[in-house]
Design an enzyme around this catalytic site. Sequence first.
Site, PDB file in Angstrom:
ATOM      1  N   LYS A  63      -0.700   7.260  -5.965  1.00 45.68           N
ATOM      2  CA  LYS A  63      -1.794   7.383  -5.004  1.00 45.68           C
ATOM      3  C   LYS A  63      -1.598   8.636  -4.134  1.00 45.68           C
ATOM      4  O   LYS A  63      -2.494   9.444  -3.975  1.00 45.68           O
ATOM      5  CB  LYS A  63      -1.828   6.119  -4.138  1.00 45.68           C
ATOM      6  CG  LYS A  63      -2.930   6.079  -3.121  1.00 45.68           C
ATOM      7  CD  LYS A  63      -2.968   4.713  -2.435  1.00 45.68           C
ATOM      8  CE  LYS A  63      -3.890   4.781  -1.226  1.00 45.68           C
ATOM      9  NZ  LYS A  63      -3.963   3.520  -0.495  1.00 45.68           N
ATOM     10  N   GLU A  93      10.384   9.143  -6.649  1.00 44.94           N
ATOM     11  CA  GLU A  93      10.735   8.576  -7.966  1.00 44.94           C
ATOM     12  C   GLU A  93       9.745   9.075  -9.025  1.00 44.94           C
ATOM     13  O   GLU A  93      10.132   9.563 -10.096  1.00 44.94           O
ATOM     14  CB  GLU A  93      10.679   7.041  -7.944  1.00 44.94           C
ATOM     15  CG  GLU A  93      11.777   6.364  -7.152  1.00 44.94           C
ATOM     16  CD  GLU A  93      11.366   6.078  -5.709  1.00 44.94           C
ATOM     17  OE1 GLU A  93      10.486   6.808  -5.175  1.00 44.94           O
ATOM     18  OE2 GLU A  93      11.935   5.156  -5.114  1.00 44.94           O
ATOM     19  N   GLY A  96      -2.180   0.432  -2.688  1.00 47.24           N
ATOM     20  CA  GLY A  96      -1.366   0.567  -3.901  1.00 47.24           C
ATOM     21  C   GLY A  96      -1.243  -0.742  -4.667  1.00 47.24           C
ATOM     22  O   GLY A  96      -1.502  -0.820  -5.870  1.00 47.24           O
ATOM     23  N   ARG A  97      -0.853  -1.804  -3.958  1.00 49.71           N
ATOM     24  CA  ARG A  97      -0.616  -3.083  -4.654  1.00 49.71           C
ATOM     25  C   ARG A  97      -1.916  -3.795  -5.032  1.00 49.71           C
ATOM     26  O   ARG A  97      -1.885  -4.872  -5.609  1.00 49.71           O
ATOM     27  CB  ARG A  97       0.287  -3.984  -3.805  1.00 49.71           C
ATOM     28  CG  ARG A  97      -0.227  -4.253  -2.405  1.00 49.71           C
ATOM     29  CD  ARG A  97       0.877  -4.864  -1.533  1.00 49.71           C
ATOM     30  NE  ARG A  97       0.506  -4.966  -0.124  1.00 49.71           N
ATOM     31  CZ  ARG A  97       0.589  -3.970   0.752  1.00 49.71           C
ATOM     32  NH1 ARG A  97       0.999  -2.781   0.364  1.00 49.71           N
ATOM     33  NH2 ARG A  97       0.262  -4.150   2.016  1.00 49.71           N
ATOM     34  N   GLU A 128       4.995  -7.706   0.350  1.00 55.16           N
ATOM     35  CA  GLU A 128       4.686  -6.415   0.982  1.00 55.16           C
ATOM     36  C   GLU A 128       3.469  -6.565   1.903  1.00 55.16           C
ATOM     37  O   GLU A 128       3.350  -5.864   2.901  1.00 55.16           O
ATOM     38  CB  GLU A 128       4.416  -5.361  -0.095  1.00 55.16           C
ATOM     39  CG  GLU A 128       4.461  -3.938   0.447  1.00 55.16           C
ATOM     40  CD  GLU A 128       4.461  -2.894  -0.656  1.00 55.16           C
ATOM     41  OE1 GLU A 128       5.513  -2.710  -1.300  1.00 55.16           O
ATOM     42  OE2 GLU A 128       3.424  -2.270  -0.890  1.00 55.16           O
ATOM     43  N   HIS A 177      16.252 -23.668 -17.245  1.00 60.01           N
ATOM     44  CA  HIS A 177      17.665 -23.662 -17.626  1.00 60.01           C
ATOM     45  C   HIS A 177      18.472 -22.789 -16.670  1.00 60.01           C
ATOM     46  O   HIS A 177      19.583 -22.400 -16.979  1.00 60.01           O
ATOM     47  CB  HIS A 177      17.817 -23.164 -19.066  1.00 60.01           C
ATOM     48  CG  HIS A 177      17.077 -24.034 -20.034  1.00 60.01           C
ATOM     49  ND1 HIS A 177      17.664 -25.065 -20.718  1.00 60.01           N
ATOM     50  CD2 HIS A 177      15.757 -24.057 -20.368  1.00 60.01           C
ATOM     51  CE1 HIS A 177      16.754 -25.675 -21.466  1.00 60.01           C
ATOM     52  NE2 HIS A 177      15.587 -25.078 -21.263  1.00 60.01           N
ATOM     53  N   LYS A 194      11.254   5.480   1.820  1.00 59.32           N
ATOM     54  CA  LYS A 194      10.952   6.792   1.232  1.00 59.32           C
ATOM     55  C   LYS A 194      11.590   7.902   2.085  1.00 59.32           C
ATOM     56  O   LYS A 194      12.073   8.898   1.569  1.00 59.32           O
ATOM     57  CB  LYS A 194       9.437   7.003   1.137  1.00 59.32           C
ATOM     58  CG  LYS A 194       8.734   6.070   0.132  1.00 59.32           C
ATOM     59  CD  LYS A 194       7.266   6.432  -0.063  1.00 59.32           C
ATOM     60  CE  LYS A 194       6.552   5.452  -0.991  1.00 59.32           C
ATOM     61  NZ  LYS A 194       5.182   5.790  -1.325  1.00 59.32           N
TER      62      LYS A 194
HETATM   63  C1  G6Q Z   1       1.786  -0.550  -2.408  1.00 65.98           C
HETATM   64  C2  G6Q Z   1       2.737   0.314  -1.771  1.00 65.98           C
HETATM   65  C3  G6Q Z   1       3.752   0.941  -2.682  1.00 65.98           C
HETATM   66  C4  G6Q Z   1       3.210   2.136  -3.460  1.00 65.98           C
HETATM   67  C5  G6Q Z   1       4.372   2.891  -4.078  1.00 65.98           C
HETATM   68  C6  G6Q Z   1       3.914   4.073  -4.883  1.00 65.98           C
HETATM   69  O1  G6Q Z   1       0.887  -1.118  -1.842  1.00 65.98           O
HETATM   70  O2  G6Q Z   1       2.099   1.228  -0.974  1.00 65.98           O
HETATM   71  O3  G6Q Z   1       4.321   0.039  -3.591  1.00 65.98           O
HETATM   72  O4  G6Q Z   1       2.301   1.724  -4.420  1.00 65.98           O
HETATM   73  O5  G6Q Z   1       5.242   3.282  -3.072  1.00 65.98           O
HETATM   74  O6  G6Q Z   1       3.188   4.943  -4.112  1.00 65.98           O
HETATM   75  P1  G6Q Z   1       2.323   6.080  -4.775  1.00 65.98           P
HETATM   76  O7  G6Q Z   1       1.284   5.454  -5.624  1.00 65.98           O
HETATM   77  O8  G6Q Z   1       1.731   6.863  -3.637  1.00 65.98           O
HETATM   78  O9  G6Q Z   1       3.265   6.911  -5.599  1.00 65.98           O
END
Ligand code: G6Q
Length: 549
Positions: A209, A215, A269-270, A355, A386, A514
């Site tokens: 996003k 990463e 994001g989520r 989150e 199990h 981050k």
């Molecule tokens: C989700 C969070 C988080 C995010 C990641 C990746 O709601 O904000 O999990 O999706 O940190 O972020 P980017 O999509 O910006 O790389």
Amino acid sequence: MFDSRINKSKAWKKLESHCKSMRKVLMRDLFEKDSKRAQKFMESLDDTIILDYSKNRITDKTMSCLMDLARSRHLEEKIKAMFRGDKINITENRAVLHIALRNRENRPIKVNGKDVMADINAVLKKMRQFSEDVRFGKFKGYTGKKLVNIVNIGIGGSDLGPYMATEALRKYWMKGINCYFISNIDGTACAEVLNKVDPETTLFIVASKTFTTIETLTNAKTCRKWLVDALGEPAVSKHFVALSTNAEEVAKFGIDTNNMFEFWDFVGGRYSMWSAIGLSLAIAVGMDNFEKMLEGAFAMDKHFAETELEHNIPVILALLGIWYNNFMGIHRYAVIPYDQYLQYLPSYLQQLDMESNGKFVDVNGDYVSYATGPVLFGGAGTNVQHSFFQLIHQGTEIVPCDFIAPAISHNEIGNHHEILLANVLAQGEALMRGKTVKEAAEELKAAGKSKEEVEFLKKFKSFAGNRPSNMILLKKVDPYSLGALVAMYEHKVFVQGIIWNIDSFDQMGVELGKKLTLNILPELQNASAELKHDSSTNALIKLIRDFRK
Ligand code: G6Q
């Protein structure tokens, strides 16, 4: 502004006193007394999802007190505010419109006076075109070969949704196409995928996003270099696309913005698997199936927005969670899908729930004085029977469970599925009924054990029972039911955020992580950099430097 001291409200106090009277009530007695209990505490969305919540420590009074609490929190108004596009993410001053991504009736939804549906539909159209071009070999790799390896590079919200859904719909994948997901910064994640794929037939989808996540950008750079080393710089535009809100950073990274699929800051994001973030899924299963998933979510959205609270599935689930978390003092729950294809759903829901609602400051900026988001864990049944089920049956901690099971399997091999279903039903029944010491003794006697053995073993073999579970029954795991299921949990989490008066749509804790990394990274890279941390962190940095000499 609404009163944020919600645990001082009349509705809250009423639940507290009702809870005292419920502490000793046994579900097995409630079932005996009321032959219609199951019918009473059951709701459904068409024949897509059925929720049986009768195996909870509740009575009619519990539910009516919980509904009063929801109304005292103006839940119906808040649902309308989200669907209207109000800026309910108050810390980031943003609308929260994942529901717009699956607004299949195209009802206008405005943000800052502009209808967002035109942009959403344009991106869906672009996704359809591109996914079909890849699937049918029109959009080819640089050397003219069909792209058959789809690699999504993303993390958190840009990974967990498409990863979970792609696995859930594996049965719908186009023959010959394979999907891979690289998320972890651990080089192993990247290396293991690159070892399996061939540059000439691989499409990298960089999903971020912000397009600033270390990463994802590090993994994407490594993959880009791997591709350029094999095929040369001009190959990039045939093998890399981006999913992002940030065109500037996409261009800076070296991906042509014509190869970018846009989404917007009103999509968290989520909550983004319904957007361009779902491109890997759309390529694997086809856009028709992707849109069926949107339709399933839309059906749940309509149910959520239009059904009275008493029969509203996400509202009921949310209030049951509140009942245990805030009144019975049970701050955890487990999600157990009895379906191998849903194996990543618990990890996905961990992010969605923890989150969103793992917050200790309310929307007024005050510390809360009550529990908010619970700890969620889970795994696929029967595997987890199990492992951690021992604690669920006989531990000192009570863990309410959501069991999810499809009546029909995609793989009706022999009697596998009936055994699977028998297991999930048996677990729910056993958790509810338990086994008294007397019943355990009788069983041992009937099995021919001596008097001494019976006396010694009877407590070990007893089960307290009265342990709650929901049964979420699907007809089948298909794109439509998956969409409805995920939307159900999204709305459940939303309702709980409203009750707790928190902003479920920011993630300051994730952002902290981050930043912290960026302080330490140069100290690992430069052995003479001065260390100004606590003595433990300083010592660990020195040890790592020594190991890496
Ligand atoms: C989700 C969070 C988080 C995010 C990641 C990746 O709601 O904000 O999990 O999706 O940190 O972020 P980017 O999509 O910006 O790389």
